[in-house]
Design a protein around this motif. Structure first.
Motif, mmCIF file in Angstrom:
data_model
loop_
_atom_site.group_PDB
_atom_site.id
_atom_site.type_symbol
_atom_site.label_atom_id
_atom_site.label_comp_id
_atom_site.label_asym_id
_atom_site.label_seq_id
_atom_site.Cartn_x
_atom_site.Cartn_y
_atom_site.Cartn_z
ATOM 1 N N TRP A 1 0.787 -1.224 0.000
ATOM 2 C CA TRP A 1 0.000 0.000 0.000
ATOM 3 C C TRP A 1 0.824 1.280 0.000
ATOM 4 N N HIS A 2 1.906 1.336 0.741
ATOM 5 C CA HIS A 2 2.677 2.581 0.719
ATOM 6 C C HIS A 2 3.436 2.736 -0.597
ATOM 7 N N TYR A 3 3.770 1.631 -1.263
ATOM 8 C CA TYR A 3 4.381 1.718 -2.592
ATOM 9 C C TYR A 3 3.362 2.260 -3.596
ATOM 10 N N LEU A 4 2.156 1.759 -3.523
ATOM 11 C CA LEU A 4 1.089 2.234 -4.398
ATOM 12 C C LEU A 4 0.804 3.709 -4.148
ATOM 13 N N ALA A 5 0.704 4.094 -2.877
ATOM 14 C CA ALA A 5 0.452 5.504 -2.541
ATOM 15 C C ALA A 5 1.582 6.391 -3.048
ATOM 16 N N GLY A 6 2.823 5.937 -2.876
ATOM 17 C CA GLY A 6 3.968 6.714 -3.354
ATOM 18 C C GLY A 6 3.935 6.910 -4.858
ATOM 19 N N GLY A 7 3.643 5.838 -5.580
ATOM 20 C CA GLY A 7 3.552 5.937 -7.041
ATOM 21 C C GLY A 7 2.451 6.882 -7.494
ATOM 22 N N LEU A 8 1.306 6.801 -6.838
ATOM 23 C CA LEU A 8 0.194 7.695 -7.185
ATOM 24 C C LEU A 8 0.536 9.153 -6.870
ATOM 25 N N LEU A 9 1.206 9.384 -5.744
ATOM 26 C CA LEU A 9 1.596 10.755 -5.390
ATOM 27 C C LEU A 9 2.639 11.310 -6.368
ATOM 28 N N ILE A 10 3.617 10.491 -6.718
ATOM 29 C CA ILE A 10 4.641 10.936 -7.674
ATOM 30 C C ILE A 10 4.001 11.242 -9.022
ATOM 31 N N GLY A 11 3.186 10.323 -9.511
ATOM 32 C CA GLY A 11 2.523 10.539 -10.798
ATOM 33 C C GLY A 11 1.644 11.774 -10.800
ATOM 34 N N SER A 12 0.895 11.976 -9.715
ATOM 35 C CA SER A 12 0.033 13.161 -9.610
ATOM 36 C C SER A 12 0.853 14.442 -9.570
ATOM 37 N N ALA A 13 1.938 14.423 -8.809
ATOM 38 C CA ALA A 13 2.773 15.624 -8.691
ATOM 39 C C ALA A 13 3.451 15.968 -10.013
ATOM 40 N N ILE A 14 3.975 14.950 -10.699
ATOM 41 C CA ILE A 14 4.625 15.189 -11.993
ATOM 42 C C ILE A 14 3.604 15.704 -13.006
ATOM 43 N N GLY A 15 2.413 15.098 -13.001
ATOM 44 C CA GLY A 15 1.351 15.555 -13.902
ATOM 45 C C GLY A 15 0.934 16.983 -13.613
ATOM 46 N N ALA A 16 0.788 17.320 -12.338
ATOM 47 C CA ALA A 16 0.403 18.688 -11.962
ATOM 48 C C ALA A 16 1.494 19.682 -12.336
ATOM 49 N N LEU A 17 2.750 19.311 -12.128
ATOM 50 C CA LEU A 17 3.863 20.199 -12.491
ATOM 51 C C LEU A 17 3.832 20.503 -13.984
#
Length: 156
Positions: free
Chosen positions: A11-27
């Protein structure tokens, strides 16, 4: 098998991946910026160096946002570690091997015009063929190196 791959749960790997992807997309969506990290080091060196390679306009113009970006990544990691009550990492890898690996990774990032994050997350999301080639090269090299190290017993 999932317990072998993720001994602390996925779960924390999944959360990390989703956060990274969201942040990169938002940037990219909100600022039009590509969030790779290897250029951060060159841009940071442009503050103290007068070498022509480090005085390129693209480095000088991007160093402020790259510093904020890298600071946010470090603070995010610190926040995560503090929230878990675990700070610091233990490794059986000797410091000299870590240093050599860091130098090789830095060389590879400059040679491929980007790091694993830049190519693997940003480049692939942008459907850039050079990033696909870079990611395949990164992963193939990492798998081969890990297998060689495991079979030669170079590390404890």
């Amino acid at each position: 098998m999932i317990d072998t791959l993720f001994p602390n749960g996925p779960w924390h790997y999944l959360a990390g991946g989703l956060l990274i992807g969201s942040a990169i997309g938002a940037l990219y969506l909100f600022a039009g910026l590509i969030g790779g990290l290897s250029t951060f080091f060159s841009a940071s060196l442009s503050w103290v160096s007068r070498l022509p390679a480090l005085r390129q306009p693209k480095l000088l113009e991007s160093r402020d946002w790259r510093l904020a970006y890298a600071t946010g990544l470090v603070l995010g990691g610190v926040l995560f570690a503090v929230s878990l009550g675990q700070f610091g990492a233990s490794t059986r890898v000797p410091p000299l091997v870590l240093l050599a690996g860091g130098v090789l990774i830095g060389f590879g990032a400059r040679l491929s015009d980007g790091c694993t994050a830049g190519h693997g997350i940003c480049g692939l999301a942008s459907l850039r063929w050079p990033s696909l080639v870079a990611v395949i090269t990164f992963l193939s090299t990492a798998i081969i190196t890990a297998q060689l190290v495991a079979h030669t017993g170079l590390l404890p």
